[in-house]
Design a protein around this motif. Sequence first.
Motif, PDB file in Angstrom:
ATOM      1  N   THR A  44       0.855  -1.184   0.000  1.00 25.31           N
ATOM      2  CA  THR A  44       0.000   0.000   0.000  1.00 25.31           C
ATOM      3  C   THR A  44       0.891   1.233   0.000  1.00 25.31           C
ATOM      4  O   THR A  44       2.103   1.140   0.202  1.00 25.31           O
ATOM      5  N   ASN A  58      -6.194   5.528   3.659  1.00 23.55           N
ATOM      6  CA  ASN A  58      -7.157   5.580   2.546  1.00 23.55           C
ATOM      7  C   ASN A  58      -7.998   6.840   2.511  1.00 23.55           C
ATOM      8  O   ASN A  58      -9.020   6.883   1.819  1.00 23.55           O
ATOM      9  N   SER A 106      -3.942  -0.339  -2.223  1.00 23.99           N
ATOM     10  CA  SER A 106      -4.649   0.938  -2.049  1.00 23.99           C
ATOM     11  C   SER A 106      -3.700   2.047  -1.616  1.00 23.99           C
ATOM     12  O   SER A 106      -2.544   1.808  -1.266  1.00 23.99           O
ATOM     13  N   GLY A 144      -2.279   3.354   2.830  1.00 21.56           N
ATOM     14  CA  GLY A 144      -3.512   2.593   2.682  1.00 21.56           C
ATOM     15  C   GLY A 144      -3.504   1.294   3.450  1.00 21.56           C
ATOM     16  O   GLY A 144      -2.450   0.788   3.849  1.00 21.56           O
TER      17      GLY A 144
END
Length: 270
Positions: free
Chosen positions: A81, A124, A105, A100
């Motif tokens: 992430t 996020n 993400s 994330g």
Amino acid sequence: MSELKVHPTAIVDACAQIGADVEIGAFSIIGPDATIGEKTIVQSHVVIEGEVAIGSGNFIGHGAIIGPPPQDVSFSPERKTKVEIGNDNVIREYCTIHRGSPEGSATKIGDKNFLMAGAHIGHNCVIGNDVVIANNCLLAGHVRVDDGAFLGGGSTFHQHMHIGRLVMVQGSSAFGKDLPPFVIAAERNYVFGLNTVGLRRAGLTAGDRNEIKEAFKLVYLSGLNTSQALEKAATMTFNAPAREFLDFISSSNKRGICPLKPGIAGDSSA
């Protein structure tokens, strides 16, 4: 001639990608998966770890921490992430920006934002452009903040909430429901009216401001519930800004939007 200025006490991994005219201050630590764009200033005691991409012309204040693992008990360290930060942002002292949580993400921050000292951006989160997040604001995971919003100091925001464009939040407030575009919000989950000064400063025409006011009245002051108000709005003609307000409400998450403070009639100015 471009010049990279790295204080001798800073630790910059040889694999980090550092642009031209970057300054890195004393005791800062830059990890191997960091990318820092040109003309960015990183002051002292900053930690940038994990996969972090930072654009050009940013200012990162003393003690900021960018890219550590999220505060999510379900997170696994092997997940890939990241954090993505655009250009010309000011990130002041001791801000924390976590990467994330779900695989692949990212936590995203756009351009020309101002994060004041001590702000926390959870995993996020998606921050637009020209957003001001004042001192000690706390954004939980998956919070979205649209362009031009102002979040007053010490305010807190529940995970998965959405803050619309040009929203103005009073300091020391708390929210767990979505905040539609263009509103003033305060206390705990209350809307107090429209951010008419912000609308003017953003260059919205008098006609657009009047339509936003009509849409606001329809949702908050007509006596209709939200579904009924949206059904009526579908039969009416609105320009893009007022339609933005209504579309936001129709797509709000299951917790819904913050209600109007009881006894408040809304802002009648345009």
